[in-house]
Design a protein around this motif. Structure first.
Motif, PDB file in Angstrom:
ATOM      1  N   SER A   2       0.808  -1.153   0.039  1.00 39.57           N
ATOM      2  CA  SER A   2      -0.139  -0.041  -0.142  1.00 39.57           C
ATOM      3  C   SER A   2       0.821   1.279  -0.067  1.00 39.57           C
ATOM      4  O   SER A   2       1.810   1.345   0.636  1.00 39.57           O
ATOM      5  CB  SER A   2      -0.861  -0.020   1.312  1.00 39.57           C
ATOM      6  OG  SER A   2      -1.892  -1.013   1.271  1.00 39.57           O
ATOM      7  N   GLU A 294      -0.384  -6.795   3.046  1.00 42.07           N
ATOM      8  CA  GLU A 294       0.555  -5.950   3.168  1.00 42.07           C
ATOM      9  C   GLU A 294       1.611  -6.158   4.216  1.00 42.07           C
ATOM     10  O   GLU A 294       2.834  -6.182   3.853  1.00 42.07           O
ATOM     11  CB  GLU A 294       0.328  -4.295   2.632  1.00 42.07           C
ATOM     12  CG  GLU A 294      -0.482  -3.782   3.702  1.00 42.07           C
ATOM     13  CD  GLU A 294      -1.829  -3.851   3.201  1.00 42.07           C
ATOM     14  OE1 GLU A 294      -2.506  -4.677   2.713  1.00 42.07           O
ATOM     15  OE2 GLU A 294      -2.469  -2.576   3.562  1.00 42.07           O
ATOM     16  N   GLY A 297       3.407  -9.133   3.263  1.00 39.85           N
ATOM     17  CA  GLY A 297       4.345  -8.826   2.110  1.00 39.85           C
ATOM     18  C   GLY A 297       5.563  -8.154   2.521  1.00 39.85           C
ATOM     19  O   GLY A 297       6.885  -8.471   2.282  1.00 39.85           O
ATOM     20  N   ASP A 326      -6.240 -12.137  -2.274  1.00 41.29           N
ATOM     21  CA  ASP A 326      -5.533 -10.776  -2.769  1.00 41.29           C
ATOM     22  C   ASP A 326      -4.248 -11.529  -3.304  1.00 41.29           C
ATOM     23  O   ASP A 326      -3.548 -12.570  -2.749  1.00 41.29           O
ATOM     24  CB  ASP A 326      -5.051 -10.250  -1.326  1.00 41.29           C
ATOM     25  CG  ASP A 326      -4.251  -9.093  -1.729  1.00 41.29           C
ATOM     26  OD1 ASP A 326      -4.847  -7.945  -1.617  1.00 41.29           O
ATOM     27  OD2 ASP A 326      -2.985  -9.136  -1.986  1.00 41.29           O
ATOM     28  N   GLN A 328      -1.259 -10.009  -3.841  1.00 46.19           N
ATOM     29  CA  GLN A 328       0.155  -9.625  -3.567  1.00 46.19           C
ATOM     30  C   GLN A 328       1.104 -10.634  -3.175  1.00 46.19           C
ATOM     31  O   GLN A 328       2.192 -10.664  -3.422  1.00 46.19           O
ATOM     32  CB  GLN A 328      -0.082  -8.321  -2.533  1.00 46.19           C
ATOM     33  CG  GLN A 328       1.343  -7.605  -2.362  1.00 46.19           C
ATOM     34  CD  GLN A 328       1.615  -7.039  -3.765  1.00 46.19           C
ATOM     35  OE1 GLN A 328       0.956  -6.220  -4.107  1.00 46.19           O
ATOM     36  NE2 GLN A 328       2.819  -7.327  -4.119  1.00 46.19           N
ATOM     37  N   ASN A 329       0.660 -11.278  -2.228  1.00 50.07           N
ATOM     38  CA  ASN A 329       1.697 -12.476  -1.452  1.00 50.07           C
ATOM     39  C   ASN A 329       2.022 -13.424  -2.526  1.00 50.07           C
ATOM     40  O   ASN A 329       3.060 -14.190  -2.443  1.00 50.07           O
ATOM     41  CB  ASN A 329       1.155 -13.078  -0.174  1.00 50.07           C
ATOM     42  CG  ASN A 329       1.280 -11.780   1.049  1.00 50.07           C
ATOM     43  OD1 ASN A 329       2.501 -11.567   1.276  1.00 50.07           O
ATOM     44  ND2 ASN A 329       0.311 -11.364   1.423  1.00 50.07           N
ATOM     45  N   ASN A 332       4.781 -12.002  -4.403  1.00 50.25           N
ATOM     46  CA  ASN A 332       5.870 -11.925  -3.305  1.00 50.25           C
ATOM     47  C   ASN A 332       6.683 -13.407  -3.486  1.00 50.25           C
ATOM     48  O   ASN A 332       7.789 -13.114  -3.509  1.00 50.25           O
ATOM     49  CB  ASN A 332       5.420 -11.452  -2.118  1.00 50.25           C
ATOM     50  CG  ASN A 332       4.886  -9.871  -1.927  1.00 50.25           C
ATOM     51  OD1 ASN A 332       5.518  -9.261  -2.708  1.00 50.25           O
ATOM     52  ND2 ASN A 332       4.326  -9.588  -0.973  1.00 50.25           N
ATOM     53  N   GLU A 362      -1.528  -9.555 -13.326  1.00 48.66           N
ATOM     54  CA  GLU A 362      -0.576  -9.571 -12.807  1.00 48.66           C
ATOM     55  C   GLU A 362      -0.055 -11.139 -12.781  1.00 48.66           C
ATOM     56  O   GLU A 362       1.211 -11.476 -12.857  1.00 48.66           O
ATOM     57  CB  GLU A 362      -0.409  -8.906 -11.455  1.00 48.66           C
ATOM     58  CG  GLU A 362      -0.587  -7.386 -11.575  1.00 48.66           C
ATOM     59  CD  GLU A 362      -1.965  -6.953 -11.253  1.00 48.66           C
ATOM     60  OE1 GLU A 362      -2.808  -7.711 -11.532  1.00 48.66           O
ATOM     61  OE2 GLU A 362      -2.013  -5.979 -11.177  1.00 48.66           O
ATOM     62  N   SER A 553       5.609  -7.389  -8.141  1.00 52.90           N
ATOM     63  CA  SER A 553       5.587  -7.630  -6.791  1.00 52.90           C
ATOM     64  C   SER A 553       5.368  -6.651  -5.862  1.00 52.90           C
ATOM     65  O   SER A 553       4.642  -6.593  -4.629  1.00 52.90           O
ATOM     66  CB  SER A 553       6.570  -8.868  -6.391  1.00 52.90           C
ATOM     67  OG  SER A 553       7.717  -8.438  -6.269  1.00 52.90           O
ATOM     68  N   GLY A 555       4.373  -3.419  -6.439  1.00 52.87           N
ATOM     69  CA  GLY A 555       3.214  -2.643  -6.455  1.00 52.87           C
ATOM     70  C   GLY A 555       3.960  -1.105  -6.180  1.00 52.87           C
ATOM     71  O   GLY A 555       4.825  -0.734  -6.577  1.00 52.87           O
TER      72      GLY A 555
END
Length: 557
Positions: A2, A294, A297, A326, A328-329, A332, A362, A553, A555
């Motif tokens: 974020s 996050e 992450g 989500d 993101q991870n 990651n 992504e 990754s 962001g």
């Protein structure tokens, strides 16, 4: 991760005190000037229904009463002006100011509009109308009225303050700085304006200037908690991690948003390379029940940078388990796996993410990169095509697809993809570089259109990134083909200065020296490299793919 726009609460930039200061500032200008003297040629030429002396006297009394804060008495005088001089904008303009000062903004707006209906060029009424619009959060209307005013009066303080905020909110950071640079005293006195200036400086690449602006706010008394948080965050963006840690740590224990306070502090610790403190701060958040994606992450990044690869994997996996929808991870952990050359694990993790989030471009793009790094080019192309279908505006999909084609030896499709990438992100030097690289591999020779395209692509890459060593190297290859040896040597020497460890650049420079008869210099360089050049070029392409995965990754983080 974020960014500030997600973590920091929106800043209120409607400064009513500034607006009304703008109204009263005009009073000082206007007092003592007869109403007749303020009319334009247009209004002056029109007959009035009362003698000028009576109108001017009523107008002067109205202005004096405004300064004495006898607003209702002032309004009576301005209405007399409007009755005695119905075609002059002064009466309704003064009335509009008075109405604004007694808290009747809608009536003020109507009065000021009447003034402008009589004379659309009457800048005083436009100015005050813009200020009242701003006080009512009618920002587009305010800007419409105030922009012509500041063109006539570029040093008007309140108008520049308002337009600076307006431009900032619309991400026109350069223009925001232009306006706010004209009011240095107001910026220095108001921490809200100082924070706007600092963020605009960061957005326009003026990191040193932003740092100086922010340092003046550190330890300043009177900041609100929200201002302190934003100051700390922007200090981190300016890479001033130690003062960022100081300001974050001084936020009160009962700061209402526990997560963003500690997450911001953890980010500052990460920037300062205090990985153990970053990990401890994030684990304390976890212990209090925070499970935002996050958090895991950043925890995984800190564990990896601290040399704890297993713990980094565990953090990313916990992020997936607690936030399976989500992306993101998944990204990651895939990035971490690729950095440790475990491409199969990366593809496996990304596949599980795609099963849960099938519309994430992504995840498809990242799995395509993992497949490319595994030399599974058909699978990679399928994923790149899907990623592009999901987000055709993302240049990264075309660049990665082009690199996969290049690795597979499909030069025509590689060139096409690189050109599509550059069309969507015209400031990315690598897209142009790879166009040149693919054309060179295809055998572009002097006098052909392909040769000219390769030269132009290399020139563009260098213009966008003057320190791009490999772009200089490829341009030198073309210059050597064209028998422009001196130019090639100049480019290769520049490339070697930018990347002295590059074997391919060193080897090619040796060849250029040899062509010029500088044998001793050439042999010295040849002794340093021998077999490394081709391997290095391949590693650069693969590193470009891995770097793309890292960017995905990260962001906003």
């Amino acid at each position: 991760m974020s960014g500030l726009k997600e973590l920091a609460k929106p800043r209120s930039v409607v400064y009513c005190l500034t607006c009304f200061a703008g109204l009263t500032a005009w009073l000082a200008m206007a007092t003592g000037v007869p109403a007749a003297a303020q009319t334009t040629d247009k209004t002056r030429a029109q007959p009035e229904s009362a003698p000028h002396e009576q109108v001017d006297a009523a107008y002067q009394r109205g202005m004096k009463l405004l300064q004495e804060k006898r607003y209702n008495d002032a309004l009576e005088q301005f209405r007399l002006v409007e009755q005695g001089a119905p075609r002059s904008p002064q009466g309704p303009s003064g009335e509009g100011i008075g109405l604004a000062l007694i808290g009747k903004p809608q009536e003020a707006i109507e009065a000021l509009k009447r003034a402008l209906a009589l004379d659309p060029t009457f800048w005083v009424a436009k100015r005050e109308l813009g200020i009242v619009y701003w006080s009512q959060d009618l920002k587009e209307e305010a800007a419409r009225e105030l922009e012509p005013v500041v063109a006539l009066h570029p040093d008007d303080g309140p108008v520049n303050v308002i337009l600076g905020q307006y431009k900032f909110e619309r991400a026109d950071y350069q223009r925001a700085l232009v306006h706010l640079s004209r009011v240095p005293a107001q910026v220095a006195a108001d921490p809200r304006l100082s924070l706007i200036v600092a963020e605009a400086q960061l957005k326009t690449g003026q990191t040193a200037e932003a740092g100086a602006t922010l340092k003046r706010l550190v330890r300043r008394a009177g900041l609100t908690n929200e201002q302190s948080f934003e100051l700390a965050w922007l200090l981190g963006q300016a890479k001033l991690f130690e003062p960022a840690i100081e300001v974050f740590s001084q936020l009160p224990p009962d700061y209402p948003d526990e997560f963003r306070r500690h997450y911001g502090l953890a980010l500052a610790y990460l920037g300062a390379k205090e990985y153990d403190k970053c990990i401890a701060t994030l684990n304390a958040l976890r212990a209090r029940g925070n499970t935002r994606p996050e958090l895991f992450g950043l925890l995984g990044v800190a564990e990896e940078k601290g040399g704890h690869t297993k713990e980094a994997y565990d953090a990313f996996r916990h992020g997936i388990l607690t936030n399976p929808a989500d992306a993101q991870n998944y990204l990651n952990i895939a990035t971490l796996a690729c950095e440790h050359l475990n491409y199969g694990l990366a593809a496996e993790i990304l596949t599980s993410g795609i099963e849960r989030i099938p519309a994430s471009h992504e995840l498809f793009l990242s799995r395509g990169i993992a497949y490319t790094l595994k030399a599974q080019f058909a699978l990679a192309q399928r994923d790149y095509n899907r990623a592009i279908e999901l987000d055709p505006s993302d240049a990264g999909g075309y660049l990665a697809r082009g690199l996969s084609h290049l690795e597979a030896g499909d030069l025509d499709r590689a060139i096409e993809s690189f050109k599509e990438a550059s069309a969507r992100e015209s400031k990315n030097a690598r897209s142009y570089y790879f166009v040149a690289e693919a054309l060179i591999q295809k055998g572009a020779s002097p006098g052909t259109a392909a040769f000219d395209q390769a030269k132009q692509a290399a020139d563009t890459a260098i213009s966008l990134d003057p320190d791009f060593a490999y772009a200089y190297r490829d341009r030198a290859k073309l210059e050597l083909e064209a028998k422009e040896t001196d130019r090639a040597i100049a480019d290769l020497e520049r490339a070697r200065a930018a990347d002295p460890k590059s074997s391919s650049i060193t080897y090619l420079l040796g060849q250029a020296y040899q062509q010029k008869g500088r044998s001793s210099q050439a042999n010295e360089l040849f002794a340093q490299v021998r077999e490394a050049a081709d391997r290095e070029a391949r590693e650069f392409r693969r590193d470009s793919l891995t770097q793309t995965l890292v960017v995905i990754s990260k962001g906003d983080h």
